[in-house]
Design a protein around this motif. Structure first.
Motif, short mmCIF file in Angstrom:
data_model
loop_
_atom_site.label_atom_id
_atom_site.label_comp_id
_atom_site.label_asym_id
_atom_site.label_seq_id
_atom_site.Cartn_x
_atom_site.Cartn_y
_atom_site.Cartn_z
N GLY A 46 0.81 -1.21 0.00
CA GLY A 46 0.00 0.00 0.00
C GLY A 46 0.84 1.26 0.00
O GLY A 46 0.55 2.23 -0.72
N ILE A 47 1.91 1.27 0.79
CA ILE A 47 2.80 2.44 0.82
C ILE A 47 3.52 2.59 -0.52
O ILE A 47 3.59 3.69 -1.09
N LEU A 57 -0.42 5.35 -7.69
CA LEU A 57 -1.81 5.82 -7.67
C LEU A 57 -1.89 7.30 -7.99
O LEU A 57 -2.74 7.73 -8.80
N LEU A 58 -1.04 8.11 -7.37
CA LEU A 58 -1.08 9.56 -7.62
C LEU A 58 -0.76 9.87 -9.08
O LEU A 58 -1.39 10.76 -9.69
N GLU A 75 -9.29 4.90 0.87
CA GLU A 75 -8.60 3.73 1.40
C GLU A 75 -7.12 4.02 1.64
O GLU A 75 -6.57 3.64 2.70
N PHE A 76 -6.47 4.66 0.71
CA PHE A 76 -5.05 4.93 0.88
C PHE A 76 -4.82 5.94 2.00
O PHE A 76 -3.90 5.77 2.82
N ILE A 77 -5.63 6.99 2.06
CA ILE A 77 -5.43 8.02 3.09
C ILE A 77 -5.69 7.47 4.48
O ILE A 77 -4.89 7.66 5.41
N THR A 78 -6.80 6.76 4.67
CA THR A 78 -7.09 6.21 6.00
C THR A 78 -6.06 5.16 6.39
O THR A 78 -5.64 5.09 7.56
N GLY A 79 -5.62 4.34 5.44
CA GLY A 79 -4.60 3.34 5.73
C GLY A 79 -3.28 3.98 6.15
O GLY A 79 -2.67 3.58 7.14
N TYR A 118 -15.54 -1.45 5.05
CA TYR A 118 -16.63 -1.14 4.12
C TYR A 118 -16.12 -0.30 2.94
O TYR A 118 -16.56 -0.49 1.80
N GLY A 119 -15.19 0.61 3.22
CA GLY A 119 -14.63 1.39 2.13
C GLY A 119 -13.93 0.53 1.10
O GLY A 119 -13.98 0.79 -0.10
N ALA A 120 -13.27 -0.54 1.57
CA ALA A 120 -12.56 -1.44 0.66
C ALA A 120 -13.53 -2.14 -0.28
O ALA A 120 -13.23 -2.31 -1.47
#
Length: 441
Positions: free
Chosen positions: A120-121, A127-128, A166-170, A190-192
């Motif tokens: 994810g990191i 992603l950006l 998802e990326f920001i909360t993670g 739920y977001g996932a």
């Protein structure tokens, strides 16, 4: 000049008037050309379907791995075992895949959650860059040419919004673990599902096209009818290959400065961008990573000192044991790591204590012990009570640990007694244990 005149002759979108009040149609067209909805507003020569296709295929593999390892992480909590483990009680059919989490290999959760957080990191620059590459389409007019087009735009909204959420909360949960106390699990879970549903729909529509685009020729050229390429690109300062190399370098930098929190040695010392990296919390046998300290959760020496005892409940009634009595029982050792949902883990530590299955036998369950409800001296906060499955209790490596690496547990590592179970998330390895209740959960 030829390109500029040709651009000015572009037809206005059907949803806009040919002129604005007080302006000639030519002046209105010139103003509209300066808005994000005009194709010529976005002038980077890097944008193009080939550049976007490369990023999209990387994300296809990476996000699929993130989703699978995220579901495995949720299953590792055994949320269908007992309400105390379940932080998403309204999941309904979304829990269809849940299964009894195994105890082997003992590094299983360390691997799956380490992959989840590290990937994810590392995918963040990808992603950006992907969002940057398609941003002109988010401003395209008209917003909907048909019902089908409207549904496609809606799926893109869910895709982009879901990915960012998802990326920001993670990432925030990794850096600031108490930012979402108790609420991170339902938010991320739920977001996932919302994000991945949109992701699957988008991947199903776009992956065949991305593969065809990449097979069609060199990365540097434009595909005929390329909707992402600028009609009047600026002078290039970076090639598409160079832009991809820059994205890759960013991902590599994040990998090097984050992956070390799952390893010992030099890599941990340069894990600058993640908590539980860099220096260990002190020297000695207890000098390995800690999730929450005794002071953080309000554990006092009076609660864990000479007056402490362990209550073991089952068909044999309530049995009480002092720490000295537990130390007088048969002691067993197990080399097990601690792995946390934030992605950090320790190497194998040498734990020593009483086997859970032996305590279950004292409670009145010889042979095949059932699950156990573990309660901590800790009075508030998530997972101060946790349930373990019968397979976890039966595993001979599952201990009520009294010592680690040849010395008594420190207060921050759970003195006078803590749970240690192979392959379990760190929060299920309850510290400062006060009660074990064996039976059907």
């Amino acid at each position: 000049m030829g390109d500029r005149r040709r651009f000015r002759r572009l037809r206005l979108p059907d949803s806009l008037p040919a002129s604005l009040p007080g302006l000639s149609s030519g002046r209105a067209a010139e103003l509209l050309e300066r808005t994000p909805s005009a194709p010529g507003f976005w002038r980077s020569p890097v944008r193009g379907v080939r550049f976007t296709a490369v990023l999209g295929l990387v994300l296809l593999g990476g996000i699929t791995l993130l989703f699978v390892t995220g579901l495995l992480s949720y299953a590792a909590y055994n949320p269908d075992l007992n309400p105390v483990n379940d932080k998403t009680p309204d999941k309904g059919v979304l829990g269809f895949y849940l299964f009894a989490w195994p105890t082997g290999p003992h590094w299983l959760y360390r691997l799956t959650q380490g992959l989840h957080v590290t990937v994810g990191i590392v995918l963040t620059p990808v992603l950006l860059a992907k969002l940057w590459s398609v941003v002109p389409k988010l401003f395209a007019l008209p917003p909907a040419r048909s019902v089908g087009h409207a549904l496609e735009r809606l799926s893109l909204l869910l895709l982009v919004g879901g990915a960012l959420f998802e990326f920001i909360t993670g990432l925030l949960n990794i850096q600031l673990e108490y930012l979402f106390p108790g609420s991170f699990y339902p938010l991320h879970f739920y977001g996932a599902w919302v994000f991945f549903a949109a992701f699957l729909a988008h991947a199903g529509l776009r992956t065949p096209q991305a593969v065809r685009v990449l097979r069609s020729g060199a990365l540097s050229g434009n595909v005929p009818g390329d909707a992402l390429a600028s009609p009047s690109p600026a002078e290039p300062t970076l090639s598409r290959r160079g832009a991809l190399a820059m994205v890759g370098a960013g991902s590599l930098l994040l990998l090097v400065t984050s992956v070390g929190r799952s390893f010992d040695g030099p890599l941990r010392r340069i894990a600058l961008l993640t908590p539980r990296g860099a220096a260990e919390p002190g020297p000695g046998p207890n000098g390995f990573q800690i999730n929450k300290t005794a002071a953080t959760v309000g554990i006092t020496p009076a609660e864990t000192g000479e007056g402490w005892w362990l209550t073991v409940s089952g068909p044999a009634g309530d049995l009480r044991f002092t720490r000295e009595q537990l130390l007088a029982m048969d002691q067993y050792s197990a080399a097990l790591p601690i792995a946390c949902v934030e992605g950090w883990s320790t190497s194998d530590q040498r734990w020593r204590g009483v086997r859970l299955k032996d305590l279950a036998e004292l409670a009145g369950y010889p042979g095949n012990p059932p699950g156990v409800l573990v309660e901590s001296v800790q009075r508030s906060g998530p997972f101060r009570r946790a349930a373990l499955r019968d397979n976890q209790v039966r595993d001979p490596r599952s201990l009520l640990a009294l010592q680690v690496n040849g010395k008594d547990l420190s207060p921050d590592h759970g003195y006078p007694a803590r749970i240690i179970v192979p392959a379990a998330p760190g929060v299920l390895n309850t510290k400062w244990v006060s009660r074990l209740t064996f039976g059907d959960l």
